[in-house]
Motif scaffolding. Structure first.
Motif: not given
Length: 379
Positions: A50-78
């Protein structure tokens, strides 16, 4: 712009003058919102950041989120995606509404096609883009799968599929999806599959259009896009975490467009979403609950267990009459199918005669509600 009222507004109007039977506890089976607690580890990740509320988010999304999403796609859909082949979105409603506006902006007379019945945001996007609409009817005759009319499809700029389907619960095999990939390449339209129910399968995993694209030899995903979300998968609609993935060339320009939209997800939400996308154990538990609900429905209503989603598309005859009687006599709300569909160019509305029942409650509450529905059907 002249938008149609949302289905839930139409339902409220339909039931406005009815006083429900107070002998029963109210049961609302209309909205596809899981009625289960968001897993604690996701909540903890949200509060711990919650302390990160002081920061503006990037439109592109954070690296950890993008990596998690790509990891999901690789695990689930090969399917392995590059970072340029995915964009995190603020849920999927916003992307389904604004992506067509981006894509079709320079088209003089744009044409959209989408499954019918449908998630109403597709229609909203068509209205906003002044698109001619071609309805891909899902009905009993075609097994709730879209019929292919190449003469019509050849005129399309954007085709939106929704499989697994809301509200019919139908699915397409990888071969059927691949056929649509071929059509998108042959007729040069953009094909987008709304896959928000892909993780709520009852037996075997459901294929993605991304898998089908690779299967069809379209390994760069030319003209191919998918969207997905954790709202249903993780019982976390409030996190507003989704993505659009596929054709890198389209997404490169769409990313520029999104910098002006102002829909970046707050950083604490991104951290919690990254944790959710990275974990599969909690999804297995959710699938089991929904499968149990389908088994109960089969026992009480005699309905088949679908391959995915948490919906029953129940044939009832006069759906408006049934919906009003069910609410008045048994205090159960369901959604008439005609509110989720439109008449096509032949004057056919494939939603007429059906109601959508969302099995999003606990096993005990589901059993109680379905027994009341059965009593109403038997009268």
């Amino acid at each position: 712009m002249n938008f149609e009222p949302y289905p839930f507004e139409k339902l409220n109007n339909l039931l406005a003058d009815i006083t429900p039977n107070q002998e029963y506890t109210p049961s609302v089976l209309t909205i596809g919102e899981p009625q289960f607690e968001t897993p604690q580890f996701i909540q903890d990740e949200l509060s711990n950041n919650s302390s990160l509320l002081k920061k503006y988010p990037k439109t592109t999304g954070e690296t950890d989120l993008r990596d998690a999403m790509r990891g999901f796609i690789q695990r689930r859909f090969n399917t392995k995606l590059s970072d340029a082949q995915i964009i995190p979105t603020f849920g999927t409603r916003e992307v389904l509404f604004n992506f067509p506006q981006f894509l079709l902006f320079d088209k003089k007379d744009p044409v959209m096609a989408y499954t019918n019945p449908f998630y109403q945001i597709y229609e909203g996007a068509a209205i906003a883009t002044r698109s001619k609409v071609i309805h891909l009817n899902l009905n009993e005759k075609n097994g709730f799968k879209p019929e292919i009319d190449e003469d019509k499809l050849s005129t399309c700029d954007l085709v939106i599929l929704n499989f697994p389907s809301n509200p019919t619960s139908s699915t397409l095999s990888i071969d059927e999806l691949a056929e649509w990939v071929y059509l998108a390449l042959k007729h040069d339209f953009v094909l987008l599959n709304d896959e928000c129910y892909s993780e709520l399968y009852t037996d075997k995993p459901i294929p993605s259009l991304l898998e089908a694209s690779t299967y069809a030899g379209n390994t760069t995903f030319k003209n191919i896009l998918v969207i997905n979300s954790i709202s249903k998968r993780s019982s976390a609609p409030g996190l507003r975490s989704g993505f659009i993935a596929g054709d890198e060339e389209i997404l490169k320009e769409y990313m520029k467009y999104r910098t002006y939209v102002g829909c970046a997800s707050p950083l604490p939400l991104q951290s919690a979403a990254a944790a959710a996308w990275s974990d599969e154990d909690h999804v297995v538990k959710s699938r089991e609950v929904y499968k149990q609900n389908f088994l109960i429905a089969k026992d009480i209503l005699g309905t088949d267990i679908p391959k995915a989603t948490f919906y029953i598309w129940l044939k009832v005859g006069d759906a408006l009459k049934f919906t009003k009687k069910l609410y008045k006599d048994y205090n159960v709300k369901v959604l008439p199918g005609e509110f989720l569909a439109r008449e096509d160019d032949r004057g056919e509305n494939p939603g007429i005669g059906f109601v959508r029942i969302a099995l999003v409650e606990s096993v005990d509450k589901t059993k109680d509600a379905l027994k009341r529905i059965k009593e109403c059907l038997d009268e």
